[in-house]
Design a protein around this motif. Sequence first.
Motif, PDB file in Angstrom:
ATOM      1  N   ASP A 151      40.121  37.756  61.471  1.00  0.00           N
ATOM      2  CA  ASP A 151      39.043  36.985  60.875  1.00  0.00           C
ATOM      3  C   ASP A 151      37.855  37.895  60.695  1.00  0.00           C
ATOM      4  OD1 ASP A 151      39.403  34.401  60.065  1.00  0.00           O
ATOM      5  OD2 ASP A 151      39.649  33.683  62.127  1.00  0.00           O
ATOM      6  N   VAL A 201      44.214  40.528  56.138  1.00  0.00           N
ATOM      7  CA  VAL A 201      43.897  39.154  55.734  1.00  0.00           C
ATOM      8  C   VAL A 201      44.640  38.152  56.617  1.00  0.00           C
ATOM      9  CG1 VAL A 201      44.187  37.461  53.890  1.00  0.00           C
ATOM     10  CG2 VAL A 201      43.319  39.734  53.358  1.00  0.00           C
ATOM     11  N   GLN A 232      40.463  39.098  49.343  1.00  0.00           N
ATOM     12  CA  GLN A 232      41.696  38.630  48.713  1.00  0.00           C
ATOM     13  C   GLN A 232      41.515  38.475  47.203  1.00  0.00           C
ATOM     14  OE1 GLN A 232      42.930  35.412  51.315  1.00  0.00           O
ATOM     15  NE2 GLN A 232      44.899  35.414  50.304  1.00  0.00           N
ATOM     16  N   ALA A 233      40.368  37.889  46.822  1.00  0.00           N
ATOM     17  CA  ALA A 233      40.089  37.679  45.398  1.00  0.00           C
ATOM     18  C   ALA A 233      39.903  39.017  44.691  1.00  0.00           C
ATOM     19  CB  ALA A 233      38.852  36.811  45.235  1.00  0.00           C
ATOM     20  N   LYS A 270      36.547  37.813  54.002  1.00  0.00           N
ATOM     21  CA  LYS A 270      38.000  37.846  53.950  1.00  0.00           C
ATOM     22  C   LYS A 270      38.531  37.236  52.648  1.00  0.00           C
ATOM     23  CE  LYS A 270      41.653  35.693  56.671  1.00  0.00           C
ATOM     24  NZ  LYS A 270      42.073  35.417  58.050  1.00  0.00           N
ATOM     25  N   ASN A 271      37.958  36.087  52.273  1.00  0.00           N
ATOM     26  CA  ASN A 271      38.379  35.451  51.019  1.00  0.00           C
ATOM     27  C   ASN A 271      37.996  36.300  49.821  1.00  0.00           C
ATOM     28  OD1 ASN A 271      39.484  33.289  52.338  1.00  0.00           O
ATOM     29  ND2 ASN A 271      37.563  32.129  52.309  1.00  0.00           N
TER      30      ASN A 271
END
Lengths: 372, 274
Positions: free
Chosen positions: B102, B98, B110-111, B106-107
């Motif tokens: 890139d 993370v 994380q979530a 990616k987000n």
Amino acid sequence: MSVLTISDLRKEFGDLVAVDDVNFAVDDGEFVSILGPSGSGKSTILRMIAGFETPTAGTIEIEGENVTAAPPFDREVNMVFQSLALFPHLTVAENIGYGLVESGVPEDERRERIAEMLEVVELSGYQDRNIDQLSGGEQQRVALARAIVNEPKIVLFDEPLASLDRKLRQHMQFELQRIQEETGITFLYVTHDQEVAMAVSDRMLVLNDGEMEQLDSVETIYDKPASKFVAQFIGDINLVPASIVEANGTDVTVDSRGNRIHVSDAAGRCVDAVSLEEGADVSVGIRPTGITLGDPDREDVFSVRGEIQNRGYAGDETVYTIDTEYGSFTANTEDRSYDIGDDVTVWWPADEVYLFAPETETASVSDGGGEP
Amino acid sequence: MSALNTLEGFIHRHGDRIGRGLMVLILTLIWIPIGVVVLMSFAGEGVLSFPPETYTVRWYAEVLNNDDAISATLTSLRVSLVATPITVLISLLAAYGVARYDFRGKNALQALLTLPIIVPLVVTGVAMTLFFGNINLSSGFTTVVIAHIVRTVPFAALIIIPTVIGFDRTLEEASKDLGASELRTFRRVTLPNIMPGVIAGGLLAFTVSFNEFVYTYFVRDTATQTLPVYLWGLIRYGFSPEVNVISVLFLLLAAGILLVAVSLTGLKQVILRG
């Protein structure tokens, strides 16, 4: 012999050309600044020399050896980072000795060299301090010591003084010069601050939009700027639209709204490629330092009436902003006798004049100073 | 409106007293039961009367001489000590991915890594049981360890990802610039600087794993009895003083880990230089 030779260097980030065919060489022991506004590619050049970025094209040679593809740890250059990048988990001595450990210098010699280096940067006895116990200026010195102690071929500076206040910055400039003279190491200094660059360097490379504008001594760049960009970026310049009304080779007379001046060595005063034919349009440029206020004491000067809009002090000199029919003029002079609101004659002789290609806009430009 | 205004005025005038009262209430609700458990673990009469009339350490001795309790403790330690390093490694790799690269989603990654904290435990418990059944992985030590990793990764990632993202990568450039290879840079600069976060993440993972009950109950076999499961077994047949003692042991372990965490961050400078 050149310690650093940059040939046809180019760097693209996607569609953006950050560095465009840059060529230059730096001699051993020189202090060279790379000067340009933000986004001009100066830091990218530095990072390619350090090995953090790979050039799209071109070569980088250090003492004749091609290092273009070498990793950062295989290059005999050391960088002083903008953020300093001191290791927060190590002491001052461990920071300075970091590179010595990597190159296998035995502990006794390491301790000796760290002590010597602390003496050079005037921080004797600071070995066991933590980084967060140091002031900004002290951290600068440790960062410098950490780079120099390895005796690299070149020390690269990425605007490390930008964060300091003016007084400390000026002091550090002198220190940099002193240390550079003492060690004889080549310094390559990147900055957007023309004042710093002019104060410290032997030569300056002016960059604009990834391209080289000029590489010359500080004096030459100020006195004989190679382009309007350089003239505006290195020191201010006032511009007046004019046209050539008489021409005998390089002996010309320029006229601006009836105001005439005779320039006998026009070829030497040209910054851009300027047509010196009769009837050609030009821009007459004048440095704020070339302007005198009051009645002209000689013939053949260019003079304009104006009203003082503002005045400020810059050391021994007073900086006036004068509203004229050409727009706002900046004048630096030791004459302090004028106040805001005074009517005054602004004049300059022919030997202070620069000739530029004509401007598309009519207003004068005087905001080419150092701040981005 | 006027009622609201009155209420607002009341809160405004007595806000500090209301706040203090609430705080006392919350503290009482949290700490009194714990205090009672600690007190009762020393009760001479076992679980029969409160407050205790006499005090003893007899129940502690009994737990220490109880083979089942010792075996459950050792099982718990084994599970946690295997699961924690794997959890830390997974979180560290995810954090690196993370922080350094890139890539699409990616987000989301994380979530998805941290969100399972709010997924009801029984849902994942059932899902894991079905999954292990489908791939013919029989219940036992392995399934319990996997369940503990699933349970602890979100907690470890919650701490380790920001640590790695917050690490100033210019320090790595400086290290390489000074002649250190990638590996040397990781050892001399990266690791020492992210270590406090990694250790904190690991300690949290260990604590969560050691206390884990729901997943374990779903995926264990009878031979794999962790301490919380053993405790649950005891309670089912009525309260015994042993339950209080084991609860106190859990409390001590949590306090011990907290102390380790504090001293590690306090001694950070010393450790990191070693």
